[in-house]
Scaffold this active site. Structure first.
Site, PDB file in Angstrom:
ATOM      1  N   LYS A  20       0.842  -1.205   0.000  1.00  8.70           N
ATOM      2  CA  LYS A  20       0.000   0.000   0.000  1.00  8.70           C
ATOM      3  C   LYS A  20       0.872   1.248   0.000  1.00  8.70           C
ATOM      4  CE  LYS A  20      -3.438  -2.337   2.841  1.00  8.70           C
ATOM      5  NZ  LYS A  20      -4.026  -2.348   4.185  1.00  8.70           N
ATOM      6  N   GLN A  64      -4.264  -1.568  10.375  1.00  6.88           N
ATOM      7  CA  GLN A  64      -4.069  -2.871   9.721  1.00  6.88           C
ATOM      8  C   GLN A  64      -4.576  -4.011  10.612  1.00  6.88           C
ATOM      9  OE1 GLN A  64      -2.892  -3.334   6.514  1.00  6.88           O
ATOM     10  NE2 GLN A  64      -3.352  -5.492   6.810  1.00  6.88           N
ATOM     11  N   ASP A  87     -10.627   2.653   4.689  1.00  5.42           N
ATOM     12  CA  ASP A  87     -10.814   1.202   4.578  1.00  5.42           C
ATOM     13  C   ASP A  87     -12.287   0.834   4.517  1.00  5.42           C
ATOM     14  OD1 ASP A  87      -8.639  -0.461   4.316  1.00  5.42           O
ATOM     15  OD2 ASP A  87      -8.110  -0.404   6.445  1.00  5.42           O
TER      16      ASP A  87
END
Ligand code: NAP
Length: 248
Positions: A20, A64, A87
């Site tokens: 990412k 994460q 997200d």
């Protein structure tokens, strides 16, 4: 600017964050990483999230997952400002998705829709079967397909006669995380097939949930692994980040 929060030493998570970061760099999105030790306390993480929520320079916050087991993922995800939740995991954004409202859609289902639309796949009135009901793939892609007028069946580990459910699919999304659950001979001829699964074999080769060669013989269209939904997920995450920055 996007901030990545990574807690602990999960190797797969490190690899994902690295991908990412590289992608952000390539398109000129500034990133800062917060690599925190495995034993980080809930309060430390909560304070960091609050600080990033208040920082007007920060457009997106990515926590994460999975987090170490002593940390409450749900509570921490809920603390992220929904306007910085690139997200698309915040319950408010998930709720908006179900209601069919404009929101951040999580990157994998968004990537699937972006790919299908780019290939001019039609959804209206189509029979779509989704195998897998996770919060990050199965449920949101089912919601998106429904919003695009497909008739959607969601299957999971307790589904009886999976083969029968799959038999009606014109669009089939497989996100099981196990190889061989969906057999190539079950795939209806002419079906559009999306393979979300990702597995690294002992040989080092990366493969999906499906047998690509066998399924290709019956499907009209199939996404490869690697090189299919993985890169689309990264691209869609960047899309969400740009959207967050423009909203600021
Ligand atoms: P997950 O949270 O483990 O969910 C798997 C789903 O599959 C569950 O709903 C489970 O049912 C269902 N399932 C398990 N065994 C089954 C069976 N025998 N028959 C029917 N359904 C069954 O996994 P996930 O996070 O959705 O990820 C799925 C796969 O996609 C993984 O390989 C993951 O690595 C990959 N992935 C790739 C990307 C990418 O960017 N390429 C992104 C996300 C995920 P229950 O709910 O009943 O347990």
């Amino acid at each position: 600017m996007v901030r990545y929060i990574l807690v602990g030493d999960n190797q797969a998570s490190k690899i994902y964050v690295n991908y990412k970061e590289k992608a952000c760099k390539k398109v000129g999105i500034k990133t800062i990483n917060h690599n925190l030790p495995e034993n980080t306390e809930f309060s430390t993480l909560a304070e960091l999230i609050e600080k990033l929520n208040r920082d007007s320079q920060v457009d997106g916050i990515l926590l994460q997952l999975p987090l170490p087991s002593h940390l409450d993922e749900d509570k921490l995800l809920e603390m992220i400002d929904p306007d910085k939740d690139v997200d698309g995991f915040h319950p408010l954004n998930v709720g908006k998705l179900i209601l069919g409202k404009e929101t951040f859609v999580s990157a994998t289902p968004l990537g699937i829709m972006n790919l299908l639309k780019a290939h001019d796949i039609k959804f209206k009135g189509k029979e779509a079967v989704v195998v897998g009901r996770s919060n990050i793939v199965g449920k949101p892609i089912a919601a998106l397909l429904t919003a695009h007028d497909a008739t959607v069946t969601i299957c999971h580990s307790k589904t009886i006669e999976l083969e029968k459910q799959i038999a009606r699919a014109q669009i089939l999304i497989v996100a099981v995380g196990k190889r061989g659950v969906v057999k190539p001979q079950w795939i209806p001829s002419g079906c559009v097939v999306v393979d979300v699964g990702t597995h690294r074999l002992d040989s080092g080769k990366v493969v999906g949930d499906l047998d690509f060669e066998e399924v290709s013989r019956k499907a009209a269209w199939i996404t490869p692994v690697p090189g299919g939904i993985g890169p689309m997920t990264i691209a869609s995450l960047l899309q969400n980040t740009v959207k967050a920055a423009l909203n600021h």
